[in-house]
Design an enzyme around this catalytic site. Sequence first.
Site, PDB file in Angstrom:
ATOM      1  N   LEU A 118       0.846  -1.185   0.000  1.00  0.00           N
ATOM      2  CA  LEU A 118       0.000   0.000   0.000  1.00  0.00           C
ATOM      3  C   LEU A 118       0.884   1.238   0.000  1.00  0.00           C
ATOM      4  O   LEU A 118       2.004   1.208   0.504  1.00  0.00           O
ATOM      5  CB  LEU A 118      -0.886   0.042   1.259  1.00  0.00           C
ATOM      6  CG  LEU A 118      -2.008  -0.988   1.406  1.00  0.00           C
ATOM      7  CD1 LEU A 118      -2.730  -0.771   2.725  1.00  0.00           C
ATOM      8  CD2 LEU A 118      -2.983  -0.937   0.246  1.00  0.00           C
ATOM      9  N   ASP A 119       0.347   2.340  -0.525  1.00  0.00           N
ATOM     10  CA  ASP A 119       1.044   3.620  -0.419  1.00  0.00           C
ATOM     11  C   ASP A 119       1.315   3.908   1.059  1.00  0.00           C
ATOM     12  O   ASP A 119       0.545   3.511   1.937  1.00  0.00           O
ATOM     13  CB  ASP A 119       0.170   4.767  -0.959  1.00  0.00           C
ATOM     14  CG  ASP A 119      -0.181   4.607  -2.417  1.00  0.00           C
ATOM     15  OD1 ASP A 119       0.461   3.789  -3.086  1.00  0.00           O
ATOM     16  OD2 ASP A 119      -1.107   5.301  -2.868  1.00  0.00           O
ATOM     17  N   ARG A 120       2.365   4.619   1.311  1.00  0.00           N
ATOM     18  CA  ARG A 120       2.717   4.980   2.683  1.00  0.00           C
ATOM     19  C   ARG A 120       1.558   5.661   3.420  1.00  0.00           C
ATOM     20  O   ARG A 120       1.305   5.379   4.592  1.00  0.00           O
ATOM     21  CB  ARG A 120       3.935   5.909   2.673  1.00  0.00           C
ATOM     22  CG  ARG A 120       4.391   6.333   4.055  1.00  0.00           C
ATOM     23  CD  ARG A 120       5.666   7.149   3.985  1.00  0.00           C
ATOM     24  NE  ARG A 120       6.222   7.359   5.304  1.00  0.00           N
ATOM     25  CZ  ARG A 120       7.479   7.699   5.545  1.00  0.00           C
ATOM     26  NH1 ARG A 120       8.311   7.853   4.531  1.00  0.00           N
ATOM     27  NH2 ARG A 120       7.922   7.877   6.759  1.00  0.00           N
TER      28      ARG A 120
END
Length: 246
Positions: free
Chosen positions: A55-57
């Site tokens: 997942l994106d940060r």
Amino acid sequence: MELRGVSIIFENEDFIAVNKSAGMLTIPDRHDETQLSLYKILSQQYGKIFIVHRLDRDTSGLVLFAKNEVTHKYLSQLFEKRNIEKIYLGIVKGSLPDKTGTINEPIAEHPVHKGVMAIHKKGKPSLTEYKVLEDYGIYSAVQFNIQSGRTHQIRVHMKYAGHPIACDAVYGDGKPILLSSFKKKYKLSKGEEEERPILNRLALHSYRLNFKDANNNLHTLEAPVPKDIKALLQQLKKNRSPAVLK
């Protein structure tokens, strides 16, 4: 189960499902491997661990890790062949004219800005289905089902639709959400000198994963909606304009 601040949603002998908090890396940054990440925390606990997806940060929610190579290959193929349902919850700016729809636009890396994605005719096919759960006028709560897994896919598609994810600093204005921006007669709490944002991070959460494991057992895994997003939704519902009340 809590593991150094990481919430384990489900675990068996083959894989682990983790609820990632916003701001935490899934894997170490290539330029700074000293940073804390889910991969590092789980590796210290379990030894060898395998990354299935990421997942994106700034996105919170469900992430899968495999405990062995066989499961890693199997789960990775599920994602590649789109045999896993991925449901996200997001808060977008504004009111979408169509309450259900599909965005089918190819995505590629931006030709100038490294690490930023964009709609491009030569990009990879990218399909996002969406459904408006609640329309609050100034914002909308939206469920997303992504049929492909491109980097920043939901964020890019919602920018393209003209309704970026709230607090998105890359594809939106990045501004934090203040209660005073939609609550009439807002007053600071006693002792407060300035208002604190009700939400100050990307309003996107990986909520549910549905898939069958190698033994044909169905798994429906859900990561609870984080407190900050839940608090915002409650305030939006309480202060919704009469014009958008159902």
